[in-house]
Design an enzyme around this catalytic site. Structure first.
Site, short mmCIF file in Angstrom:
data_model
loop_
_atom_site.label_atom_id
_atom_site.label_comp_id
_atom_site.label_asym_id
_atom_site.label_seq_id
_atom_site.Cartn_x
_atom_site.Cartn_y
_atom_site.Cartn_z
N THR A 1 0.86 -1.18 0.00
CA THR A 1 0.00 0.00 0.00
C THR A 1 0.89 1.23 0.00
O THR A 1 1.93 1.25 0.66
CB THR A 1 -0.87 0.02 1.27
OG1 THR A 1 -1.74 -1.10 1.23
CG2 THR A 1 -1.68 1.29 1.37
N ARG B 1 -13.69 -7.43 -0.25
CA ARG B 1 -13.04 -6.92 0.97
C ARG B 1 -12.53 -5.49 0.72
O ARG B 1 -11.87 -5.23 -0.28
CB ARG B 1 -11.88 -7.85 1.35
CG ARG B 1 -11.08 -7.39 2.58
CD ARG B 1 -9.84 -6.60 2.20
NE ARG B 1 -8.96 -6.38 3.33
CZ ARG B 1 -7.89 -5.59 3.30
NH1 ARG B 1 -7.57 -4.97 2.19
NH2 ARG B 1 -7.14 -5.44 4.36
N VAL B 2 -12.86 -4.58 1.61
CA VAL B 2 -12.32 -3.21 1.54
C VAL B 2 -11.43 -3.02 2.76
O VAL B 2 -11.81 -3.39 3.88
CB VAL B 2 -13.46 -2.16 1.54
CG1 VAL B 2 -12.89 -0.76 1.62
CG2 VAL B 2 -14.31 -2.32 0.28
N GLY B 3 -10.25 -2.47 2.54
CA GLY B 3 -9.30 -2.31 3.64
C GLY B 3 -9.26 -0.89 4.18
O GLY B 3 -10.09 -0.04 3.83
N ASP B 4 -8.28 -0.67 5.01
CA ASP B 4 -8.16 0.61 5.71
C ASP B 4 -7.87 1.79 4.80
O ASP B 4 -8.14 2.94 5.16
CB ASP B 4 -7.08 0.52 6.79
CG ASP B 4 -5.69 0.26 6.20
OD1 ASP B 4 -5.60 -0.45 5.17
OD2 ASP B 4 -4.71 0.75 6.78
N THR C 1 0.18 1.55 6.24
CA THR C 1 0.34 0.47 5.28
C THR C 1 0.39 -0.84 6.07
O THR C 1 0.65 -0.84 7.26
CB THR C 1 1.62 0.62 4.45
OG1 THR C 1 2.73 0.65 5.35
CG2 THR C 1 1.63 1.89 3.64
N GLY C 2 0.16 -1.93 5.37
CA GLY C 2 0.19 -3.23 6.05
C GLY C 2 -1.21 -3.75 6.30
O GLY C 2 -2.15 -3.41 5.58
N GLY D 1 -4.55 -3.96 7.02
CA GLY D 1 -5.57 -2.95 7.23
C GLY D 1 -6.62 -3.34 8.25
O GLY D 1 -7.24 -2.47 8.87
N1 GLY Z 1 -3.37 -1.48 4.18
C1 GLY Z 1 -3.93 -1.98 3.01
C2 GLY Z 1 -4.91 -3.01 3.17
O1 GLY Z 1 -4.98 -3.67 4.20
O2 GLY Z 1 -5.67 -3.21 2.26
#
Ligand code: GLY
Length: 323
Positions: free
Chosen positions: A185, A213-216, A236-237, A239
């Site tokens: 990310t 799936r939607v991340g942070d 990043t990482g 989420g």
């Molecule tokens: N930080 C990015 C994700 O988890 O999608």
């Protein structure tokens, strides 16, 4: 007034020279972040953003991105969007052209992108498809079925939404473990000559994720937060951890209390990284203040972030503090 500066997470160096040029010409922090991020999204060698990003468990690339402006806390984001190579620009369009909303996902985000004249593109490159297929083989995934399709894309008898589908998809996501090494990310944040601050985040998300799936990266307070009274932060990482921890917002709250940016990132990260999590726990944070101070933190040693000022000839790399 602080001097303009642009900073970014690992591999943002593909875009920071373009972003600093925008700031040199007197452009806005938002323009600089968008221009820099588009370079990263258009880099097919980068398997974590835009074109070339790693796909979901069904082999479809779904992208998340967001931008947030410090003075107004206006926020625009897209999640799980397919077929459009520059989600950062669609996120900006949500912010600017759809002020009644902050976040569009899936088909709605794609409809909005189409209606606003964005150009479609093929996001799954041969290289990303090869990596996905290798993962399938490594996971011995020939038994896996997701959403009525075999993992190789062939139609099967599974009915989407039924128990069998959900069990098969979850099993596949469990077996398709993301590989080791930094997740890609990209966070980019800029401070412009007028003193405005902007944070942008873009990603193809958790590699081989469950479809939808939607991340942070698309979620305010989790992967992105920007408040001109205190600063901007992004993650990043993994989420799921920063969503559960509200990490970007926590970091900015610490900045508001006067905490040094690197220490604010470390404390925000420590809180989220302490949450119980059976999957990967790697997480990193980055912060920039309205007076131009910056810092970052990581759960692992050796992690860096990149910085460019108006005087820079190339991105300079700074170490992140370790959790
Ligand atoms: N930080 C990015 C994700 O988890 O999608």
């Amino acid at each position: 007034m602080a001097q303009p500066v642009i900073i970014g997470s690992e591999r943002s160096e593909a875009g920071l020279p373009t972003g600093i040029e925008v700031l040199r010409r007197g452009g806005s922090a938002l323009d600089a972040v968008e221009a820099a991020m588009r370079c990263c999204e258009d880099n097919p060698a980068d398997h974590y953003v835009g074109t070339g990003g790693l796909p979901n468990a069904r082999g479809e690339v779904e992208l998340d991105a967001s931008v947030m402006i410090g003075s107004s806390r206006r926020f625009g984001a897209v999640g799980a969007m397919r077929g459009y190579p520059n989600p950062i620009s669609v996120a900006r369009a949500v912010l600017e052209r759809l002020p009644q909303h902050c976040l569009l996902v899936g088909e709605g985000a794609e409809l909005f992108a189409e209606e606003n004249g964005f150009t479609k593109g093929e996001l799954l490159t041969d290289e990303a498809r090869r990596i996905w297929r290798e993962q399938l083989q490594a996971a011995a995934a020939t038994e896996g079925e997701v959403a009525g399709r075999s993992v190789e894309g062939e139609n099967t008898s599974a009915v989407p939404g039924d128990r069998r589908y959900r069990e098969a998809a979850l099993d596949l996501v469990r077996r398709l473990a993301p590989h080791e090494g930094p997740w890609g990310t990209i966070n980019i944040m800029a401070l412009d000559a007028s003193g405005e601050l902007c944070v942008g985040v873009s990603t193809s998300g958790y590699p081989f994720k469950y479809p939808g799936r939607v991340g942070d990266s698309a979620v305010p307070g989790a992967g992105n937060w920007c408040d001109l009274r205190a600063g901007g932060a992004a993650c990043t990482g993994r989420g799921e951890l920063s969503m559960r921890g509200g990490t970007a917002r926590s970091v900015v709250d610490l900045l508001a209390l006067g905490t040094d940016p690197a220490e604010a990132c470390r404390l925000g990260l420590r809180e989220a990284a302490g949450l119980p999590d059976e999957f990967r726990a790697e997480l990193r944070a980055l912060a920039l203040t309205p007076d131009g101070r910056h810092g970052g933190a990581s759960g692992q040693p050796g992690s860096v972030y990149a910085v460019m000022t108006l005087d820079s000839t190339a991105p300079e790399f700074h170490p992140r503090v370790v959790l």
